[in-house]
Structures are given as C-alpha cells and as structure tokens.
Motif scaffolding. Structure first.
Motif, PDB file in Angstrom:
ATOM      1  N   SER A   1       0.862  -1.196   0.000  1.00 24.00           N
ATOM      2  CA  SER A   1       0.000   0.000   0.000  1.00 24.00           C
ATOM      3  C   SER A   1       0.897   1.245   0.000  1.00 24.00           C
ATOM      4  CB  SER A   1      -0.879   0.000   1.247  1.00 24.00           C
ATOM      5  OG  SER A   1      -0.042   0.113   2.394  1.00 24.00           O
ATOM      6  N   ARG A   2       0.277   2.397  -0.221  1.00 22.94           N
ATOM      7  CA  ARG A   2       1.053   3.648  -0.150  1.00 22.94           C
ATOM      8  C   ARG A   2       1.668   3.802   1.243  1.00 22.94           C
ATOM      9  NH1 ARG A   2      -0.171   7.488  -4.373  1.00 22.94           N
ATOM     10  NH2 ARG A   2      -1.908   6.758  -5.605  1.00 22.94           N
ATOM     11  N   GLU A   3       0.873   3.442   2.278  1.00 17.96           N
ATOM     12  CA  GLU A   3       1.368   3.567   3.653  1.00 17.96           C
ATOM     13  C   GLU A   3       2.602   2.686   3.861  1.00 17.96           C
ATOM     14  OE1 GLU A   3      -0.945   1.378   6.496  1.00 17.96           O
ATOM     15  OE2 GLU A   3      -0.576   2.835   8.088  1.00 17.96           O
ATOM     16  N   GLN A   4       2.495   1.451   3.370  1.00 15.87           N
ATOM     17  CA  GLN A   4       3.606   0.522   3.543  1.00 15.87           C
ATOM     18  C   GLN A   4       4.822   0.961   2.714  1.00 15.87           C
ATOM     19  OE1 GLN A   4       2.304  -3.327   2.479  1.00 15.87           O
ATOM     20  NE2 GLN A   4       3.549  -4.357   4.008  1.00 15.87           N
ATOM     21  N   GLY A   5       4.543   1.501   1.551  1.00 17.54           N
ATOM     22  CA  GLY A   5       5.630   2.004   0.713  1.00 17.54           C
ATOM     23  C   GLY A   5       6.387   3.115   1.431  1.00 17.54           C
ATOM     24  N   ARG A   6       5.649   4.009   2.055  1.00 23.30           N
ATOM     25  CA  ARG A   6       6.303   5.098   2.789  1.00 23.30           C
ATOM     26  C   ARG A   6       7.064   4.537   3.979  1.00 23.30           C
ATOM     27  NH1 ARG A   6       5.087   9.949   1.060  1.00 23.30           N
ATOM     28  NH2 ARG A   6       5.702  11.025   2.957  1.00 23.30           N
ATOM     29  N   PHE A   7       6.509   3.479   4.582  1.00 21.72           N
ATOM     30  CA  PHE A   7       7.219   2.840   5.702  1.00 21.72           C
ATOM     31  C   PHE A   7       8.544   2.227   5.217  1.00 21.72           C
ATOM     32  CE2 PHE A   7       7.927  -0.894   8.479  1.00 21.72           C
ATOM     33  CZ  PHE A   7       8.160  -0.208   9.656  1.00 21.72           C
ATOM     34  N   LEU A   8       8.518   1.595   4.038  1.00 23.57           N
ATOM     35  CA  LEU A   8       9.765   1.048   3.470  1.00 23.57           C
ATOM     36  C   LEU A   8      10.771   2.177   3.254  1.00 23.57           C
ATOM     37  CD1 LEU A   8       8.539  -1.408   0.641  1.00 23.57           C
ATOM     38  CD2 LEU A   8       9.440  -2.012   2.888  1.00 23.57           C
ATOM     39  N   TYR A   9      10.279   3.265   2.661  1.00 19.57           N
ATOM     40  CA  TYR A   9      11.158   4.411   2.374  1.00 19.57           C
ATOM     41  C   TYR A   9      11.776   4.948   3.669  1.00 19.57           C
ATOM     42  CZ  TYR A   9      12.656   9.091   1.026  1.00 19.57           C
ATOM     43  OH  TYR A   9      13.403  10.239   0.839  1.00 19.57           O
ATOM     44  N   LEU A  10      10.927   5.153   4.678  1.00 16.53           N
ATOM     45  CA  LEU A  10      11.416   5.766   5.924  1.00 16.53           C
ATOM     46  C   LEU A  10      12.362   4.832   6.668  1.00 16.53           C
ATOM     47  CD1 LEU A  10       8.093   7.469   7.066  1.00 16.53           C
ATOM     48  CD2 LEU A  10      10.151   8.599   6.192  1.00 16.53           C
ATOM     49  N   THR A  11      12.062   3.528   6.635  1.00 15.67           N
ATOM     50  CA  THR A  11      12.959   2.569   7.306  1.00 15.67           C
ATOM     51  C   THR A  11      14.324   2.596   6.629  1.00 15.67           C
ATOM     52  OG1 THR A  11      11.061   1.188   7.844  1.00 15.67           O
ATOM     53  CG2 THR A  11      13.211   0.147   8.010  1.00 15.67           C
ATOM     54  N   ALA A  12      14.313   2.576   5.307  1.00  9.72           N
ATOM     55  CA  ALA A  12      15.581   2.590   4.568  1.00  9.72           C
ATOM     56  C   ALA A  12      16.333   3.898   4.815  1.00  9.72           C
ATOM     57  CB  ALA A  12      15.315   2.391   3.075  1.00  9.72           C
TER      58      ALA A  12
ATOM     59  N   LEU B   1      12.081  -6.897   6.676  1.00  5.79           N
ATOM     60  CA  LEU B   1      10.640  -6.636   6.714  1.00  5.79           C
ATOM     61  C   LEU B   1       9.931  -7.728   5.920  1.00  5.79           C
ATOM     62  CD1 LEU B   1      10.757  -2.788   6.051  1.00  5.79           C
ATOM     63  CD2 LEU B   1      10.394  -3.924   8.243  1.00  5.79           C
ATOM     64  N   GLY B   2       8.923  -8.322   6.516  1.00  2.00           N
ATOM     65  CA  GLY B   2       8.162  -9.389   5.848  1.00  2.00           C
ATOM     66  C   GLY B   2       6.712  -8.956   5.708  1.00  2.00           C
ATOM     67  N   ASP B   3       6.169  -9.059   4.488  1.00  2.00           N
ATOM     68  CA  ASP B   3       4.805  -8.576   4.221  1.00  2.00           C
ATOM     69  C   ASP B   3       3.761  -9.689   4.398  1.00  2.00           C
ATOM     70  OD1 ASP B   3       2.858  -6.791   3.496  1.00  2.00           O
ATOM     71  OD2 ASP B   3       3.176  -6.992   1.346  1.00  2.00           O
ATOM     72  N   ASN B   4       2.510  -9.269   4.562  1.00  2.00           N
ATOM     73  CA  ASN B   4       1.325 -10.163   4.537  1.00  2.00           C
ATOM     74  C   ASN B   4       1.221 -11.130   5.718  1.00  2.00           C
ATOM     75  OD1 ASN B   4       2.301 -10.243   1.229  1.00  2.00           O
ATOM     76  ND2 ASN B   4       0.368  -9.293   1.778  1.00  2.00           N
ATOM     77  N   ILE B   5       1.686 -10.686   6.879  1.00  2.00           N
ATOM     78  CA  ILE B   5       1.687 -11.588   8.044  1.00  2.00           C
ATOM     79  C   ILE B   5       0.262 -11.975   8.455  1.00  2.00           C
ATOM     80  CG2 ILE B   5       2.375 -11.817  10.478  1.00  2.00           C
ATOM     81  CD1 ILE B   5       4.728 -11.756   8.410  1.00  2.00           C
ATOM     82  N   PHE B   6      -0.703 -11.037   8.366  1.00  2.00           N
ATOM     83  CA  PHE B   6      -2.078 -11.378   8.763  1.00  2.00           C
ATOM     84  C   PHE B   6      -2.797 -12.150   7.655  1.00  2.00           C
ATOM     85  CE2 PHE B   6      -1.831  -7.219  11.323  1.00  2.00           C
ATOM     86  CZ  PHE B   6      -1.192  -7.870  12.371  1.00  2.00           C
TER      87      PHE B   6
END
Ligand SMILES: C[S@@+](CC[C@H](N)C(=O)[O-])C[C@H]1O[C@@H](n2cnc3c(N)ncnc32)[C@H](O)[C@@H]1O
Length: 231
Positions: free
Chosen positions: A69-80, A188-193
């Motif tokens: 998602s856009r939110e997750q994409g921004r989270f990837l960006y900020l983590t990196a 980071l691992g996606d789709n845990i739920f």
C-alpha cells in the motif's frame, strides 16, 4: 546544504517518481477483478492441498500487481532512510511499486543498490521500465528468475531486506541472505495477517530469539514483520 541539495534528497517528492507511483497504485486497484478470473485455478490448487498464492502458477498472476500500500511504501522508504541503507534486497518485485520506494530511499541516502527479483518475465520487464521512467534505474538491479538462484550472489553487508514473494520461501530466502546481513540490519516481511497460517513458522523463526533476530509484528497494511538482526 542548499535548497536544491535538500530537494534532491526527497525523491518521493520528485514529480517523475510521484507520477509513476500514482499510475501504478491506481492500476493496482483493479486487482480484485483480476483475482476473480483466477478463482477456478485457485480452487483447483487448493484441492491439491496447496495454499494461496502457491496454489496458482506465477504466469496466471502475471497481470496482478499485489503491491504494498502507499502507507507501507512510505514505511519502506522511511525505514531505509533511517538505516542509511545503501544495500537492499527485495524478494518479489512484481511491477516494481515497492522497489520504487526502496530505490528512492537508496538514492536519497547517497546511492547504492536495490537488488530485486521477479520470477515472471513480463512483470520483470515492466518493473525495469517503471524504474527507468522514474529516473531510478541506476540504483536498481532487478534480476529475472527464482530468488533462491538469483539472490545467491549479492553484495554485502546488507542493510535491509524486504520479503514479499511467495510465502513458503520467506525462511529459505532469509537463510540464504542471513550471512550477508550487517548487525542491526532490518528484515521486513509482508502479509503476516493475510497468510497467518503459512507465515506462522516465519514469525516463530524470528520471534523465538534463537536465530539471531528480535522481531515484532506491526499493524501496517495486512501485517508487517519488523525484524532486527542482532547477530
Ligand atoms: C506480492 S507480489 C510483490 C509485490 C511487490 N513487492 C510490490 O509491492 O509491488 C509477489 C511477487 O513475487 C514473485 N515471486 C514469487 N515467487 C518468486 C520466486 N521464487 N522468485 C522470484 N519472484 C517470485 C511473483 O511472481 C509476484 O510477482
């Protein structure tokens, strides 16, 4: 630092990057309709006791984006960005949406390489084109083929790994990359739920404290496992 230098370190605000991301996120909204067409194939795979998405051959999913998602994409960006990441590996590139966020961060950290990997040739081709169009082609190397082969040779030490391919390979891919992680590297691992059952062994592997990681499941999108390699 001058204003121009500061802006150059905000690639998510670059109009070229924004235009490609907007277009791809919009196109991905049609994924539910694409999935409807897959129902017979999924049903037959599930009858063979496979789990989704492994139940569907990758070529059948060649039009499905299944992106962050856009939110997750921004989270990837900020983590990196927070890690100052310059060496990043991504398992599961699809059309390149998550790769765009990661590549933007690597560019803004001063340069480096995001190594992506994609099994499906048409997706690989389009991901490479999207990254070029966004002006990020020089900080990515998207490899075509099975991650267990394409990720055998990667530069080290790795700062960040993003796992988003088929779920049965999260542990094997992580074990392949683990010797190359720097202390403090983030996985980071996606789709845990969404894939709670198939990813339970992955979460246990990371949260048990026995494999060199400490880890927590974050309620970002459909569950993001945030793991730090402590050696
Ligand atoms: C959920 S999608 C990735 C979405 C992408 N990260 C994004 O946010 O745009 C998963 C992708 O992993 C690819 N994939 C699955 N198994 C793979 C493997 N063994 N090696 C390389 N790619 C694989 C699939 O073809 C699919 O395109």
């Amino acid at each position: 630092m001058t204003k121009i230098e500061t802006d150059q370190r905000r690639s998510l605000r670059d109009p070229r990057v924004q235009a490609v991301l907007d277009r791809l996120h919009r196109a991905a909204r049609w994924d539910p309709l694409r999935f409807v067409r897959l129902v017979p194939k999924v049903a037959s795979g599930l009858l063979q006791r496979k789990t989704f998405p492994e139940a569907v051959p990758p070529e059948a999913m060649k039009d499905c984006y299944i992106p962050v998602s856009r939110e997750q994409g921004r989270f990837l960006y900020l983590t990196a960005r927070a890690l100052g990441a310059r060496r990043v590996v991504e398992f599961g590139t699809s059309f390149g949406i998550s790769t765009l966020y990661l590549a933007a961060a690597v560019r803004d950290n001063g340069g480096g390489m995001v190594i992506g990997t994609e099994l499906e040739p048409s997706k690989h081709e389009r991901a490479v084109a999207h990254l070029e169009e966004a002006g990020l082609g020089d900080v990515v190397d998207v490899r075509l083929g099975d991650a267990l082969a394409t990720l055998k040779e990667v530069p080290e030490p790795l700062d960040l790994v993003f796992l988003d391919g088929w779920k049965d390979l999260y542990i094997p891919v992580l074990e392949l990359l683990k010797p190359k992680l720097r202390p403090g590297a983030v996985v980071l691992g996606d789709n845990i739920f969404t894939f709670r059952k198939s990813l339970r062994p992955y979460v246990e592997y990371l949260q048990s404290g026995k494999n060199g990681f400490e880890s927590v499941t974050l309620r970002i999108s459909d569950g993001t496992e945030y793991s730090c390699y402590l050696g």
